[in-house]
Design an enzyme around this catalytic site. Sequence first.
Site, mmCIF file in Angstrom:
data_model
loop_
_atom_site.group_PDB
_atom_site.id
_atom_site.type_symbol
_atom_site.label_atom_id
_atom_site.label_comp_id
_atom_site.label_asym_id
_atom_site.label_seq_id
_atom_site.Cartn_x
_atom_site.Cartn_y
_atom_site.Cartn_z
ATOM 1 N N HIS A 356 0.794 -1.238 0.000
ATOM 2 C CA HIS A 356 0.000 0.000 0.000
ATOM 3 C C HIS A 356 0.820 1.278 0.000
ATOM 4 O O HIS A 356 0.262 2.362 0.137
ATOM 5 C CB HIS A 356 -0.920 0.051 1.224
ATOM 6 C CG HIS A 356 -2.008 -0.960 1.196
ATOM 7 N ND1 HIS A 356 -3.253 -0.705 0.663
ATOM 8 C CD2 HIS A 356 -2.041 -2.234 1.622
ATOM 9 C CE1 HIS A 356 -4.006 -1.783 0.786
ATOM 10 N NE2 HIS A 356 -3.292 -2.724 1.366
ATOM 11 N N LYS A 544 -8.127 14.277 4.772
ATOM 12 C CA LYS A 544 -7.304 13.081 4.744
ATOM 13 C C LYS A 544 -6.282 13.219 5.864
ATOM 14 O O LYS A 544 -6.202 14.279 6.492
ATOM 15 C CB LYS A 544 -6.600 12.931 3.391
ATOM 16 C CG LYS A 544 -5.911 14.222 2.899
ATOM 17 C CD LYS A 544 -5.325 14.074 1.512
ATOM 18 C CE LYS A 544 -6.320 14.187 0.386
ATOM 19 N NZ LYS A 544 -6.581 12.991 -0.347
ATOM 20 N N ARG A 545 -5.493 12.144 6.121
ATOM 21 C CA ARG A 545 -4.419 12.279 7.098
ATOM 22 C C ARG A 545 -3.535 13.465 6.739
ATOM 23 O O ARG A 545 -3.346 13.781 5.560
ATOM 24 C CB ARG A 545 -3.565 10.992 7.123
ATOM 25 C CG ARG A 545 -4.234 9.829 7.800
ATOM 26 C CD ARG A 545 -4.565 10.106 9.240
ATOM 27 N NE ARG A 545 -3.378 10.234 10.064
ATOM 28 C CZ ARG A 545 -2.843 9.253 10.776
ATOM 29 N NH1 ARG A 545 -3.390 8.044 10.773
ATOM 30 N NH2 ARG A 545 -1.769 9.456 11.520
ATOM 31 N N THR A 652 -8.337 6.961 -1.910
ATOM 32 C CA THR A 652 -9.697 6.440 -2.083
ATOM 33 C C THR A 652 -10.736 7.535 -1.851
ATOM 34 O O THR A 652 -11.857 7.432 -2.344
ATOM 35 C CB THR A 652 -9.969 5.248 -1.125
ATOM 36 O OG1 THR A 652 -9.410 5.544 0.152
ATOM 37 C CG2 THR A 652 -9.373 3.970 -1.665
ATOM 38 N N LYS A 656 -14.531 8.692 -3.631
ATOM 39 C CA LYS A 656 -15.761 9.035 -2.895
ATOM 40 C C LYS A 656 -16.290 10.394 -3.351
ATOM 41 O O LYS A 656 -17.498 10.577 -3.550
ATOM 42 C CB LYS A 656 -15.488 9.049 -1.383
ATOM 43 C CG LYS A 656 -15.122 7.677 -0.830
ATOM 44 C CD LYS A 656 -14.512 7.737 0.568
ATOM 45 C CE LYS A 656 -13.833 6.405 0.885
ATOM 46 N NZ LYS A 656 -12.909 6.470 2.028
HETATM 47 C C1 26V Z 1 2.135 1.631 7.732
HETATM 48 C C2 26V Z 1 2.599 1.686 8.998
HETATM 49 C C3 26V Z 1 4.038 1.679 9.191
HETATM 50 C C4 26V Z 1 4.384 1.277 10.562
HETATM 51 C C5 26V Z 1 3.580 2.016 11.576
HETATM 52 C C6 26V Z 1 2.128 1.781 11.441
HETATM 53 C C7 26V Z 1 1.687 1.757 10.054
HETATM 54 C C8 26V Z 1 0.346 1.770 9.793
HETATM 55 C C9 26V Z 1 -0.095 1.742 8.523
HETATM 56 C C10 26V Z 1 0.814 1.666 7.505
HETATM 57 C C11 26V Z 1 0.305 1.565 6.158
HETATM 58 C C12 26V Z 1 0.485 2.813 5.437
HETATM 59 C C13 26V Z 1 0.086 2.555 4.106
HETATM 60 C C14 26V Z 1 -1.256 3.129 3.774
HETATM 61 O O1 26V Z 1 -2.129 3.402 4.571
HETATM 62 N N1 26V Z 1 -1.395 3.295 2.517
HETATM 63 C C15 26V Z 1 -2.567 3.854 1.921
HETATM 64 O O2 26V Z 1 -3.357 2.781 1.459
HETATM 65 C C16 26V Z 1 -4.538 3.216 0.809
HETATM 66 C C17 26V Z 1 -5.325 1.981 0.472
HETATM 67 O O3 26V Z 1 -4.640 1.218 -0.452
HETATM 68 C C18 26V Z 1 -4.171 4.034 -0.404
HETATM 69 O O4 26V Z 1 -5.349 4.497 -1.008
HETATM 70 C C19 26V Z 1 -3.302 5.212 -0.018
HETATM 71 O O5 26V Z 1 -2.856 5.893 -1.161
HETATM 72 C C20 26V Z 1 -2.108 4.716 0.767
HETATM 73 O O6 26V Z 1 -1.356 5.806 1.274
#
Ligand code: 26V
Length: 811
Positions: A356, A544-545, A652, A656
């Site tokens: 992701h 968004k974040r 995403t 929406k």
């Molecule tokens: C990564 C990490 C790294 C370690 C700490 C905790 C943590 C928690 C979540 C993540 C995942 C980050 C990746 C993420 O959220 N990606 C997003 O995924 C969406 C669904 O596919 C996508 O639409 C976004 O563009 C993407 O940033």
Amino acid sequence: MLSIDKDTFKKDYENKFIKLHGKELSEGNNQQKYEALGALVKDYVANMWIETNKKYKKAGDKQVYYFSMEFLLGRLLGNCLLNLGIRDMCKEALSEMGIDLEEIEDLEQDQGLGNGGLGRLAACFLDSMASLTIAGQGCGIRYKYGFFEQKIVDGQQVEVSDNWLRGGNVWETKKADKAEIVKFGGSVKVENVNGKLSFIHVNYEPVLAVPYDTPIVGYENNIVNTLRLWSAEPVSNEFDFSSFSRGEFLKAMAYKNSVESISLVLYPDDSFYEGKMLRLKQQYFFVCAGIQSIIRHFKRCGGNIKELDEKIAIHINDTHPTLAIPELMRILVDQEELSWEEAWRITQNTISYTNHTILAEALEKWPTDMFKTILPRIYMIVEEINERYCQELWNKYTGQWDKISRMAIISDGYVKMANLAIVGSHSVNGVAKLHTEILKKREMADFYYLYPSKFNNKTNGITHRRWLLKCNPELTNLLKETIGDSFIRHPMDLDKFKNHLDDVNILSRLNQIKQNNKVKLAEEIYKTKGIKVDTNSIFDVQVKRIHGYKRQTLNCLRIMDLYNRLLENPSLDMVPRTIIFAGKAAPGYYLAKNIIELICSIADKVNNDPRVNEKLKVVMMDNYKVSLAERIIPAADLSEQISTTTKEASGTSNMKFMMNGAVTIATLDGANIEIKDEVGEDNIVIFGLNADEVLNFHKYGGYSAWDIYNNNPRVKAVIDDLVSGRYNSDKDKFNKIYANLLSYNDEFFVLKDFDAYLEAQKKIDVIYRDQAKWQRMCGVNIAHSGIFSSDRTIKEYATGIWDSKVLYKNL
Ligand code: 26V
């Protein structure tokens, strides 16, 4: 579809209320009314749930398990009623009883067990799997505290814990009899039993994993799937009560605390990895419990372990559940006594993985010492996987040490989770076309070369049931009237709306609906923030974040520039704007927190300046979450999707917004590209660097933020304003942003894209003035949004990765 008439419902509801609260409905408050309605709906669902599980058992078809650290469900009541097909009836019945359904629905706590896009995607996928009658279950963690609540106090983010279970959770069912034991720490004794090595885990700390099941109701199809979330408890018979009398109270409490900490709180970071021991424990905890329970169920149903991969698909949402690979190997080799080779074949065929993000700082890697200490047996298995795999690499790339060490699973003292996920699975997918291409050609190029057939794209989607039917009922009704209701089951049929876009009546109704939604949001903004906004202005939204790469900073700088121009020329020809932000910053991400401070300071300045505030308002809404998104998105005219190209894997919210008839201003990043391809260049406003330009700057350098600052007076003016005290009496307030833009050479190319962004915003004004054109664009966006339904995405996963079938075609 649940068939129940209004009178029966009324009776059931009154009875439920009395049973639950021991008093008459008329004496209850709204919270109690919500609880009774939730409990009644869950009763209604119970039989379908049982029947669904029976069907799945009997059919013997492949079961999909979606493993995710995060499920961001939001509220359940409204969508449950909608999917059961009884929402309108309930609304009417309740209204006849003097109860407003929407008021009741508003009392439900959001289930906020996720950070953002990744967790919400998991929730959309559950809804789509159930609605498409796919036997797909979710597996995750029942965090006692979800994603923190954000309060904006004195222009700053304050984090408050999200004690979402405080008032109970009507949707979950605790399944104490289905608990599993998860073992941490200790050591592994290797014994030779009749010429065969056996591995015995000793002196470990046992943790009881207790599942809580939540029903996931499909859309009018009698299917109820399950989201199983695991909670960590002390193992009671391991808990030596006599230790109290021996004065070992503290030791006993330490054990209890250490166990309960595992499912205590969701990590509030996204895309920034830190090697925290507790997070590794969380990962193993739910993966180990989940896999044990899958295998137990599989065997109870008479499954042959050697055919596991034909009957079970396990999908891992990012690398967080990658330990599923060595855990499955452990069970197959140590417990089921399969050969390594056979276990490996089954494991690879069972597991598939979605990436992701390409942000390097989000890549998970665990220090080997920590890994070994917490998971001694799993570490041995990872070592064995690594050795065999490195042997293969050596045979292919003899002597190429750099390459082999780059691709190894264990190297430089770390276990690299993405490498393990790629090697141990049969499918690796990205979440939008550009993202997948970048994975194949750059980030994971070595692996793509080695295993080209594993790599594939699955562009994200959103469930149109929540993000259209539920959140925008007026638009849904207009669509039903004009194109019929086939789009509900077949979202691609939304394209029939194209045939109505020359009809001025339809366009004006579309406009009226947007207006109504804007009025509602304006009321909420006034109520919560005390800011009066003009509902005839463009509602220009970035929610968004908060993150450097998402470039809320770029949005801020253009507001600062607009403010300058309005002061220079009070009669500046512009369409009034209400610029709305919402989003949370990770508590330790100081740049993101500084961005929130900047947004709030700008809002303060601009909103209170009578010279400009007729034309420009800025709003930072508190506590962005799913239920707030459901109110903001239908009211947006303009969707801001302005990430640094290549950084946003998909996005995403972009989908929406378009589905709710907003026009997008965007960089050619993530799924924005596919949105542009769908609607055509004339129905979206694109600006900024393209992917090759960004990648070339990264590779060859050649970008200087200072050059832009020195040569572009408008850029210079707004950057200087950051540190002039104009927006905040503390001149150092925005030092982090200032440093990021200049001292660190603007890693997100904010200044580089500044002019192009202003031009694009100008274009938005021009189009908006031509209301007929604008409204048509909104309509085109709605008509082309069907492809971004997660039903399409899930069908692609089912056929292209899981080889699972749509089970019952009784639709
Ligand atoms: C990564 C990490 C790294 C370690 C700490 C905790 C943590 C928690 C979540 C993540 C995942 C980050 C990746 C993420 O959220 N990606 C997003 O995924 C969406 C669904 O596919 C996508 O639409 C976004 O563009 C993407 O940033």
